[in-house]
Design an enzyme around this catalytic site. Structure first.
Site, PDB file in Angstrom:
ATOM      1  N   LYS A  16      39.407  43.998  35.326  1.00  0.00           N
ATOM      2  CA  LYS A  16      40.521  44.951  35.245  1.00  0.00           C
ATOM      3  C   LYS A  16      41.690  44.377  34.439  1.00  0.00           C
ATOM      4  CE  LYS A  16      41.253  45.293  39.699  1.00  0.00           C
ATOM      5  NZ  LYS A  16      40.222  44.395  40.261  1.00  0.00           N
ATOM      6  N   ARG A  91      45.244  50.011  46.449  1.00  0.00           N
ATOM      7  CA  ARG A  91      44.063  49.358  47.021  1.00  0.00           C
ATOM      8  C   ARG A  91      43.749  49.854  48.427  1.00  0.00           C
ATOM      9  NH1 ARG A  91      44.876  44.102  43.697  1.00  0.00           N
ATOM     10  NH2 ARG A  91      43.095  42.846  44.212  1.00  0.00           N
ATOM     11  N   ARG A 130      36.510  31.526  36.758  1.00  0.00           N
ATOM     12  CA  ARG A 130      37.948  31.704  36.549  1.00  0.00           C
ATOM     13  C   ARG A 130      38.737  30.681  37.364  1.00  0.00           C
ATOM     14  NH1 ARG A 130      40.439  37.477  37.825  1.00  0.00           N
ATOM     15  NH2 ARG A 130      40.616  36.706  39.940  1.00  0.00           N
ATOM     16  N   ARG A 136      43.749  29.423  40.210  1.00  0.00           N
ATOM     17  CA  ARG A 136      44.421  30.297  41.174  1.00  0.00           C
ATOM     18  C   ARG A 136      44.121  29.840  42.598  1.00  0.00           C
ATOM     19  NH1 ARG A 136      43.974  36.644  39.782  1.00  0.00           N
ATOM     20  NH2 ARG A 136      43.732  36.655  42.034  1.00  0.00           N
ATOM     21  N   ARG A 147      38.216  38.556  49.763  1.00  0.00           N
ATOM     22  CA  ARG A 147      38.691  39.591  48.815  1.00  0.00           C
ATOM     23  C   ARG A 147      37.621  40.659  48.585  1.00  0.00           C
ATOM     24  NH1 ARG A 147      40.173  35.649  44.383  1.00  0.00           N
ATOM     25  NH2 ARG A 147      40.543  37.404  43.001  1.00  0.00           N
TER      26      ARG A 147
HETATM   27  P1  AMP Z   1      44.845  40.536  42.000  1.00  0.00           P
HETATM   28  O1  AMP Z   1      45.438  39.613  41.001  1.00  0.00           O
HETATM   29  O2  AMP Z   1      45.031  41.977  41.647  1.00  0.00           O
HETATM   30  O3  AMP Z   1      43.428  40.199  42.337  1.00  0.00           O
HETATM   31  O4  AMP Z   1      45.674  40.334  43.354  1.00  0.00           O
HETATM   32  C1  AMP Z   1      45.746  39.068  43.988  1.00  0.00           C
HETATM   33  C2  AMP Z   1      46.143  39.225  45.436  1.00  0.00           C
HETATM   34  O5  AMP Z   1      47.420  39.885  45.527  1.00  0.00           O
HETATM   35  C3  AMP Z   1      45.212  40.101  46.276  1.00  0.00           C
HETATM   36  O6  AMP Z   1      44.107  39.368  46.777  1.00  0.00           O
HETATM   37  C4  AMP Z   1      46.156  40.548  47.390  1.00  0.00           C
HETATM   38  O7  AMP Z   1      46.395  39.505  48.319  1.00  0.00           O
HETATM   39  C5  AMP Z   1      47.449  40.774  46.624  1.00  0.00           C
HETATM   40  N1  AMP Z   1      47.537  42.164  46.106  1.00  0.00           N
HETATM   41  C6  AMP Z   1      47.598  42.562  44.802  1.00  0.00           C
HETATM   42  N2  AMP Z   1      47.676  43.890  44.698  1.00  0.00           N
HETATM   43  C7  AMP Z   1      47.650  44.359  45.967  1.00  0.00           C
HETATM   44  C8  AMP Z   1      47.664  45.659  46.540  1.00  0.00           C
HETATM   45  N3  AMP Z   1      47.723  46.765  45.773  1.00  0.00           N
HETATM   46  N4  AMP Z   1      47.622  45.773  47.900  1.00  0.00           N
HETATM   47  C9  AMP Z   1      47.563  44.674  48.681  1.00  0.00           C
HETATM   48  N5  AMP Z   1      47.527  43.422  48.217  1.00  0.00           N
HETATM   49  C10 AMP Z   1      47.565  43.259  46.869  1.00  0.00           C
END
Ligand code: AMP
Length: 189
Positions: A16, A91, A130, A136, A147
């Site tokens: 994404k 989400r 990654r 990360r 996740r």
């Molecule tokens: P991402 O980089 O989009 O994979 O997000 C990393 C982490 O941020 C996720 O595993 C969640 O802990 C948090 N996070 C990001 N976006 C959301 C969302 N829309 N709702 C809840 N947690 C989020």
């Protein structure tokens, strides 16, 4: 007309972020990544960051109220008035409802929800790769598993929500970045 109010939906590791950045360039509208914004909040030590950190490190979703606040504030910025690429938000069902309500208040409509499909073995492999490159803190195996589980339980059901509203396009996320980008481009026409 090319669609400019977009949402990218897909499991962690589906690509994404990579595709959102390309679309930001080609469409000239901002990528809105709640994950990036939350990581910045953690790095800056803000109240939002202090609240979000433990959830993120464990691979759990950050509470809706926190994320909805962050996303709404960003969507109200002037540069999002001509379009946006939502990446990683919404989400959960509550987040999707908050987004619907906000867009209605702003008098705009989501034009496409692009659901990127990738099989799970490939995802775990991508995420572990990654982890080596980016370091990360949530790319360890346990957090990755959490996740995935969070995605399956809370985010995957949104596919039905966007199918019902008539904006869903499902695309195959396997293959190289270029091939996936081309499929997305076609979905926007
Ligand atoms: P991402 O980089 O989009 O994979 O997000 C990393 C982490 O941020 C996720 O595993 C969640 O802990 C948090 N996070 C990001 N976006 C959301 C969302 N829309 N709702 C809840 N947690 C989020």
């Amino acid at each position: 007309m090319t669609a400019r109010r977009l949402l990218l939906l897909g499991p962690p590791g589906a690509g994404k972020g990579t595709q959102a950045k390309r679309l930001e360039e080609s469409l000239g509208v901002p990528q809105i990544s709640t994950g990036d914004m939350l990581r910045q909040a953690v790095a800056s030590g803000s109240a939002v960051g202090r609240e979000a950190r433990s959830y993120m490190d464990a691979g759990k979703l950050v509470p809706d109220a926190v994320v909805i606040g962050v996303a709404e504030q960003r969507l109200r910025q002037p540069d999002a008035s001509r379009g946006f690429i939502l990446d990683g938000f919404p989400r959960t069902g509550a987040q999707a409802e908050a987004l619907d309500a906000l867009l209605a208040r702003l008098g705009v409509e989501l034009e496409r929800c692009i659901s990127i499909q990738v099989d799970e073995d490939e995802l775990v492999e991508r995420l572990l790769r990654r982890a080596e490159i980016e370091g990360r803190s949530d790319d360890n195996e346990q957090a990755i598993r959490t996740r995935m589980e969070e995605y399956r339980r809370k985010t995957q059901p949104l596919v039905d929500h966007y199918r019902a509203s008539g904006v869903l396009v499902e695309i195959e996320g396997m293959g190289d970045v270029e091939a996936v980008a081309k499929r997305i481009q076609e979905a926007l026409a």
